[in-house]
Design an enzyme around this catalytic site. Structure first.
Site, short mmCIF file in Angstrom:
data_model
loop_
_atom_site.label_atom_id
_atom_site.label_comp_id
_atom_site.label_asym_id
_atom_site.label_seq_id
_atom_site.Cartn_x
_atom_site.Cartn_y
_atom_site.Cartn_z
N SER A 102 0.54 -0.92 0.10
CA SER A 102 -0.53 -0.06 -0.50
C SER A 102 0.64 1.25 0.19
CB SER A 102 -0.75 -0.13 0.78
OG SER A 102 -1.19 1.34 1.67
N TYR A 151 -2.91 -1.45 10.32
CA TYR A 151 -2.69 -1.47 8.52
C TYR A 151 -1.14 -1.29 8.12
CZ TYR A 151 -4.36 -1.05 3.07
OH TYR A 151 -4.60 -1.34 2.17
P1 NAD Z 1 -11.48 -4.83 -0.90
O1 NAD Z 1 -12.22 -5.39 0.12
O2 NAD Z 1 -13.00 -4.80 -2.26
O3 NAD Z 1 -10.98 -7.06 -1.69
C1 NAD Z 1 -10.30 -7.55 -0.69
C2 NAD Z 1 -10.76 -8.91 -0.87
O4 NAD Z 1 -9.81 -9.75 0.27
C3 NAD Z 1 -12.39 -9.24 -0.70
O5 NAD Z 1 -12.72 -10.25 -1.56
C4 NAD Z 1 -12.51 -9.85 0.40
O6 NAD Z 1 -13.19 -11.46 1.00
C5 NAD Z 1 -10.81 -10.31 0.90
N1 NAD Z 1 -10.47 -10.91 2.16
C6 NAD Z 1 -10.41 -10.41 3.09
N2 NAD Z 1 -10.22 -11.38 4.52
C7 NAD Z 1 -9.57 -12.07 3.79
C8 NAD Z 1 -9.12 -13.38 3.88
N3 NAD Z 1 -8.85 -13.73 5.32
N4 NAD Z 1 -8.53 -14.67 3.25
C9 NAD Z 1 -9.44 -14.11 1.54
N5 NAD Z 1 -9.18 -13.52 1.23
C10 NAD Z 1 -9.64 -12.12 2.43
O7 NAD Z 1 -10.47 -4.65 -1.62
P2 NAD Z 1 -8.93 -4.27 -2.71
O8 NAD Z 1 -8.70 -2.59 -2.46
O9 NAD Z 1 -9.73 -4.93 -3.89
O10 NAD Z 1 -7.98 -4.33 -1.44
C11 NAD Z 1 -7.12 -5.52 -2.47
C12 NAD Z 1 -5.54 -4.81 -1.60
O11 NAD Z 1 -5.43 -3.84 -1.89
C13 NAD Z 1 -5.64 -5.66 -0.14
O12 NAD Z 1 -4.61 -6.23 0.28
C14 NAD Z 1 -5.28 -4.10 -0.27
O13 NAD Z 1 -5.14 -3.57 1.86
C15 NAD Z 1 -5.07 -3.37 -0.72
N6 NAD Z 1 -4.94 -1.61 -0.86
C16 NAD Z 1 -6.09 -1.24 -1.40
C17 NAD Z 1 -6.14 0.28 -1.58
C18 NAD Z 1 -7.83 0.86 -1.67
O14 NAD Z 1 -7.25 2.35 -1.66
N7 NAD Z 1 -9.25 0.26 -1.61
C19 NAD Z 1 -4.92 1.19 -1.65
C20 NAD Z 1 -4.04 -0.16 -0.72
C21 NAD Z 1 -3.92 -0.94 -0.23
#
Ligand code: NAD
Length: 256
Positions: free
Chosen positions: A135, A148
């Site tokens: 991130s 986080y």
């Molecule tokens: P999201 O919440 O839409 O997707 C996260 C996915 O991870 C979901 O499908 C959820 O069911 C799954 N998940 C959660 N806990 C889990 C577990 N224990 N085992 C398996 N799957 C699990 O959000 P996203 O933005 O698609 O997030 C994807 C990645 O990107 C994450 O690692 C998040 O930290 C990172 N990220 C997101 C952002 C943002 O702004 N959206 C920014 C930086 C990093």
């Protein structure tokens, strides 16, 4: 010719958001894809739509990883790509964060990545790629997301050590550092059937216009293209690196 022809790639947290877009793009580029998540209904529907295999995988559980690896091996013979994408976010000031909450974020984001590397790298007998989703907050602080941010910093350390230790097996390990991306994590309206998610996206663009040089929130499809680059031979001489994809947010601040 697809960029991932002949490859087998497992994407965690692939039922929605960035993981979903990664699964879709990787399929389009010729990979066999294992869609892994805890959201079984959504994950199974996506896998059916794109012609992938769905596995229930809670990334924080080692037994689930063993079962997922076995299922992938049974279906496709091997795994040679992993995107550790699953993650959770909790908002709390450090002084208000219960230990249980801190540990749950560690268990999913940080331990989940470790278990993924540990379970899947031994399967990559012909070399491979691992992409860990860190991130923007892996490289700088952000108030109210202490647990986080701690896990995302840790993922960069894990990525660098894994790159060193696995290079001899021809496994490249890199990390992505997204800024704000328009998924349910940053835009919870996407999960509320009563809410207008498109309006919420526009509101977020308004917020990020002030914060981000490129003037908008990022799209999950844009992160998927970075994941494709790091999973394909286009990045054949790159390992152990964090890749920031944040619209310029980390570049600095504008004072005038
Ligand atoms: P999201 O919440 O839409 O997707 C996260 C996915 O991870 C979901 O499908 C959820 O069911 C799954 N998940 C959660 N806990 C889990 C577990 N224990 N085992 C398996 N799957 C699990 O959000 P996203 O933005 O698609 O997030 C994807 C990645 O990107 C994450 O690692 C998040 O930290 C990172 N990220 C997101 C952002 C943002 O702004 N959206 C920014 C930086 C990093």
């Amino acid at each position: 010719m697809g960029k991932l022809d002949g490859r087998v790639v497992l994407v965690t947290g692939a039922a929605r958001g960035q993981g979903e877009q990664e699964a879709r793009l990787f399929r389009q580029e010729g990979a066999e894809v294992v869609v892994a998540d805890v959201l079984d209904e959504q994950g199974e529907a996506l896998a059916k739509e794109i012609g992938a295999l769905y596995v229930h995988l809670d990334v924080s559980r080692e037994v689930d990883w063993q079962a997922a690896v076995t299922a992938a091996r049974d279906a496709y013979g091997r795994i040679d790509g992993l995107v550790n994408n699953a993650g959770i976010l909790r908002f709390n000031a450090l002084l208000d964060t219960p230990l249980d909450e801190f540990m749950r974020v560690v268990q999913v984001n940080q331990v989940g990545c470790f278990l993924g590397v540990k379970a899947v790298a031994p399967e990559m007998t012909g070399g491979g790629t691992i992409v860990n989703t860190a991130s923007y907050t892996a490289l700088t602080g952000m108030a109210a997301v202490g647990a986080y941010a701690a896990t995302k910093h840790a993922i960069l350390g894990l990525t660098r050590v894994a790159a060193l230790e696995l290079a001899g097996r021809r496994i490249r390990v890199n990390a992505m550092c997204p800024g704000a991306i328009d998924t349910a994590m940053s835009n919870p309206a996407q999960l509320d059937p009563a809410a207008d998610a498109e309006e919420a996206s526009k509101a977020l663009d308004g917020l990020y216009r002030k914060l981000v040089p490129l003037g908008r929130i990022g799209r999950p499809e844009e992160v998927a293209r970075l994941a494709l680059f790091l999973t394909s031979d286009d990045s054949s001489y790159i390992t152990g690196q964090p890749f920031v994809i944040d619209g310029g947010w980390l570049a600095g601040v504008a004072v005038v």
